[in-house]
Design an enzyme around this catalytic site. Structure first.
Site, PDB file in Angstrom:
ATOM      1  N   GLY A  99       0.859  -1.191   0.000  1.00 55.49           N
ATOM      2  CA  GLY A  99       0.000   0.000   0.000  1.00 55.49           C
ATOM      3  C   GLY A  99       0.887   1.231   0.000  1.00 55.49           C
ATOM      4  N   GLU A 122      -4.165   7.760  -2.842  1.00 57.32           N
ATOM      5  CA  GLU A 122      -3.074   8.463  -3.536  1.00 57.32           C
ATOM      6  C   GLU A 122      -2.018   8.980  -2.544  1.00 57.32           C
ATOM      7  OE1 GLU A 122      -3.934  10.509  -7.116  1.00 57.32           O
ATOM      8  OE2 GLU A 122      -5.893   9.569  -7.316  1.00 57.32           O
ATOM      9  N   THR A 174      -1.373   8.340   1.901  1.00 55.65           N
ATOM     10  CA  THR A 174      -1.975   8.788   3.166  1.00 55.65           C
ATOM     11  C   THR A 174      -1.363  10.135   3.588  1.00 55.65           C
ATOM     12  OG1 THR A 174      -0.250   7.671   4.403  1.00 55.65           O
ATOM     13  CG2 THR A 174      -2.246   6.391   3.961  1.00 55.65           C
TER      14      THR A 174
HETATM   15  N1  CAA Z   1       8.687  11.433  -9.201  1.00 55.20           N
HETATM   16  C1  CAA Z   1       9.557  10.635  -9.880  1.00 55.20           C
HETATM   17  N2  CAA Z   1      10.434   9.819  -9.259  1.00 55.20           N
HETATM   18  C2  CAA Z   1      10.440   9.814  -7.906  1.00 55.20           C
HETATM   19  C3  CAA Z   1       9.553  10.613  -7.151  1.00 55.20           C
HETATM   20  C4  CAA Z   1       8.653  11.445  -7.856  1.00 55.20           C
HETATM   21  N3  CAA Z   1       7.787  12.224  -7.198  1.00 55.20           N
HETATM   22  N4  CAA Z   1       9.791  10.400  -5.848  1.00 55.20           N
HETATM   23  C5  CAA Z   1      10.796   9.499  -5.774  1.00 55.20           C
HETATM   24  N5  CAA Z   1      11.177   9.150  -7.031  1.00 55.20           N
HETATM   25  C6  CAA Z   1      12.226   8.195  -7.401  1.00 55.20           C
HETATM   26  C7  CAA Z   1      13.493   8.438  -6.603  1.00 55.20           C
HETATM   27  O1  CAA Z   1      14.320   9.362  -7.256  1.00 55.20           O
HETATM   28  C8  CAA Z   1      14.121   7.049  -6.571  1.00 55.20           C
HETATM   29  O2  CAA Z   1      14.782   6.815  -7.795  1.00 55.20           O
HETATM   30  P1  CAA Z   1      16.157   5.944  -7.886  1.00 55.20           P
HETATM   31  O3  CAA Z   1      15.749   4.518  -7.748  1.00 55.20           O
HETATM   32  O4  CAA Z   1      16.690   6.247  -9.251  1.00 55.20           O
HETATM   33  O5  CAA Z   1      17.042   6.415  -6.772  1.00 55.20           O
HETATM   34  C9  CAA Z   1      12.915   6.132  -6.530  1.00 55.20           C
HETATM   35  O6  CAA Z   1      11.788   6.877  -7.034  1.00 55.20           O
HETATM   36  C10 CAA Z   1      12.566   5.662  -5.137  1.00 55.20           C
HETATM   37  O7  CAA Z   1      12.483   6.791  -4.296  1.00 55.20           O
HETATM   38  P2  CAA Z   1      12.422   6.616  -2.705  1.00 55.20           P
HETATM   39  O8  CAA Z   1      13.637   5.886  -2.243  1.00 55.20           O
HETATM   40  O9  CAA Z   1      12.101   7.932  -2.116  1.00 55.20           O
HETATM   41  O10 CAA Z   1      11.170   5.607  -2.619  1.00 55.20           O
HETATM   42  P3  CAA Z   1      10.557   4.800  -1.414  1.00 55.20           P
HETATM   43  O11 CAA Z   1      10.428   3.388  -1.818  1.00 55.20           O
HETATM   44  O12 CAA Z   1      11.252   5.144  -0.136  1.00 55.20           O
HETATM   45  O13 CAA Z   1       9.042   5.370  -1.371  1.00 55.20           O
HETATM   46  C11 CAA Z   1       7.271   6.875  -0.927  1.00 55.20           C
HETATM   47  C12 CAA Z   1       8.752   6.691  -1.278  1.00 55.20           C
HETATM   48  C13 CAA Z   1       7.043   8.363  -0.833  1.00 55.20           C
HETATM   49  C14 CAA Z   1       6.918   6.232   0.409  1.00 55.20           C
HETATM   50  C15 CAA Z   1       6.425   6.245  -2.067  1.00 55.20           C
HETATM   51  O14 CAA Z   1       6.518   4.853  -2.077  1.00 55.20           O
HETATM   52  C16 CAA Z   1       4.982   6.631  -2.003  1.00 55.20           C
HETATM   53  O15 CAA Z   1       4.599   7.705  -2.457  1.00 55.20           O
HETATM   54  N6  CAA Z   1       4.120   5.748  -1.427  1.00 55.20           N
HETATM   55  C17 CAA Z   1       2.689   5.943  -1.432  1.00 55.20           C
HETATM   56  C18 CAA Z   1       2.109   5.328  -2.658  1.00 55.20           C
HETATM   57  C19 CAA Z   1       0.719   5.823  -2.930  1.00 55.20           C
HETATM   58  O16 CAA Z   1       0.461   7.020  -3.005  1.00 55.20           O
HETATM   59  N7  CAA Z   1      -0.174   4.865  -3.118  1.00 55.20           N
HETATM   60  C20 CAA Z   1      -1.504   5.149  -3.525  1.00 55.20           C
HETATM   61  C21 CAA Z   1      -1.815   4.288  -4.720  1.00 55.20           C
HETATM   62  S1  CAA Z   1      -2.896   4.923  -5.908  1.00 55.20           S
HETATM   63  C22 CAA Z   1      -4.413   4.808  -5.224  1.00 55.20           C
HETATM   64  O17 CAA Z   1      -4.641   5.370  -4.217  1.00 55.20           O
HETATM   65  C23 CAA Z   1      -5.421   3.941  -5.892  1.00 55.20           C
HETATM   66  C24 CAA Z   1      -6.404   4.680  -6.697  1.00 55.20           C
HETATM   67  O18 CAA Z   1      -6.910   4.116  -7.660  1.00 55.20           O
HETATM   68  C25 CAA Z   1      -6.830   6.052  -6.334  1.00 55.20           C
END
Ligand code: CAA
Length: 381
Positions: free
Chosen positions: A131, A363, A365
């Site tokens: 999630g 999208e 939390t």
């Molecule tokens: N744009 C592009 N790339 C990005 C980025 C962004 N905003 N943020 C991070 N990245 C890249 C980083 O540069 C990194 O790249 P490298 O591998 O080249 O280094 C990579 O992504 C991973 O970055 P992190 O190490 O920061 O990633 P993480 O695994 O620690 O996760 C997080 C970060 C913020 C927790 C992320 O996982 C996240 O946003 N989680 C929540 C997901 C979410 O919103 N889920 C909802 C799903 S959709 C939904 O709700 C269903 C629906 O139908 C409405």
């Protein structure tokens, strides 16, 4: 540079406000009750260009910008939060990655149907065990030469029951983190793509939220979005824009609750006078009004940055965080202004309250938004 005060946005808001008041809001109670948005309403959304607002005209869209899209989502959500998220997930989660990362062939093949041809889109990232930690997803795409074969389970998929096109995130390399994720365009009528379950929810009941099973779904290689192995960036950047949409939805729900509470307070007589004359009620209304104004400005600011090609990841997260938490507090206060009537289904405020909660969850939390904001603030020198 355009500003949010430009006439084109004021005119759009007026037009959307009328559309929402006449075509959407009168249906909201029934949509909530039936857990279904009528096809006739969805057809009107297509006919008016709201399903492809910022898609260029050459790909069947209305050629507007993201600020206009945010206004459209706010006003639709003021009328009906389920309708707002149908359009938001469809536009910003399904069409945007195709528009931004897709090839000309992909845009020509998929965008016209989505923008104006009646095809609904969805975005499949979350899984039962992935999630907030979306990089931990386990859906796998096996390379079979000229195509990939995708298998896995996707959860909480907005529009999942009704979508014709799904953006599916799957790993093309087995990893425990985000590396190896690839983004695919998948036609939902492909053999092996199955809507396994439609969730029963607290709010936004008219919006379908599905669990999807993928069993060896064949996807041609030319339906990879961007570069193989770079799909996590596609997913997170897509969510950056999606969060502006959900923030707009939250402002719309909050505005609906506020307007109802304000009107009610002028009509409801207690202690021989309208409760609007009681300072306790006035203070609640003042706080509600101020939070809505601030949340709307954050949404407009993030949209403005996006429209002008500037970084907006932090600002989108700030807009979603503030707008969704404000929405929850405003819809709670609206019930308080209505007292017992606020708790009754005869009044719309209990629906606003139920619809509000999800804006703090999907999208990303509120906790994830804080992670994104803090990471942006702390990076660099
Ligand atoms: N744009 C592009 N790339 C990005 C980025 C962004 N905003 N943020 C991070 N990245 C890249 C980083 O540069 C990194 O790249 P490298 O591998 O080249 O280094 C990579 O992504 C991973 O970055 P992190 O190490 O920061 O990633 P993480 O695994 O620690 O996760 C997080 C970060 C913020 C927790 C992320 O996982 C996240 O946003 N989680 C929540 C997901 C979410 O919103 N889920 C909802 C799903 S959709 C939904 O709700 C269903 C629906 O139908 C409405």
């Amino acid at each position: 540079m355009m500003s949010m005060y430009d006439a084109q946005y004021t005119e759009l808001r007026d037009l959307m406000s009328k559309f929402s008041d006449t075509e959407v809001a009168p249906l909201a109670h029934q949509i909530d009750h039936d857990a279904l948005i009528p096809k006739a309403l969805i057809n009107k959304l297509y006919e008016n260009g709201f399903m492809g607002s910022y898609i260029p005209e050459e790909f069947g869209g209305a050629g507007m910008d993201y600020t206009s899209y945010a206004i459209i989502i706010e006003e639709l959500s003021r009328g009906c939060a389920s309708t707002g998220v149908l359009v938001s997930a469809h536009t910003s989660l399904c069409m945007w990655p195709i528009l931004n990362y897709g090839t000309t062939e992909q845009k020509t093949k998929f965008l016209p149907g989505l923008a104006s041809g009646g095809t609904i889109g969805c975005f499949c990232l979350s899984e039962p065990n992935a999630g907030s930690d979306s990089g931990g997803l386990t859906t796998f795409a096996e390379d079979r030469g000229d195509h990939f074969e995708i298998s896995g389970v996707k959860n909480w998929i907005t529009n999942g029951r009704d979508a014709g096109i799904a953006i599916v995130m799957a790993k093309t390399t087995k990893t425990t983190d985000h590396k190896g994720v690839t983004a695919f365009i998948v036609e939902t009528n492909s053999p092996g793509f199955k809507v396994q379950k439609v969730e029963e929810k607290l709010g936004i009941k008219g919006s379908s939220t599905a669990q999807i099973w993928l069993d060896k779904v064949k996807v041609p290689k030319d339906q990879v979005i961007g570069v193989v192995g770079q799909g996590f960036k596609v997913a997170l950047s897509t969510l950056d824009g999606g969060r502006i949409g959900i923030a707009s939805q939250a402002v719309g729900i909050a505005e609906a609750a506020f307007r109802y509470a304000k009107k009610y307070s002028k009509e409801r007589i207690q202690f021989g006078k309208p409760i609007a004359e009681l300072q306790a009620v006035q203070f609640m209304l003042a706080d509600m009004s101020t939070k809505i104004a601030a949340a709307r400005l954050l949404v407009m600011h993030a949209s403005h940055l996006k429209d002008n090609g500037l970084p907006y990841s932090k600002e989108a997260a700030q807009a979603k965080l503030f707008a969704s938490e404000s929405c929850m507090s405003i819809t709670t206060k609206a019930i308080q202004v209505l007292g017992g009537n606020g708790y009754s289904k005869e009044y719309p405020c209990e629906r606003h309250f139920r619809d509000a909660k999800i804006t703090e969850i999907y999208e990303g939390t509120s906790e994830i938004q804080r992670i994104v904001i803090a990471a942006n603030e702390l990076k660099g020198t």
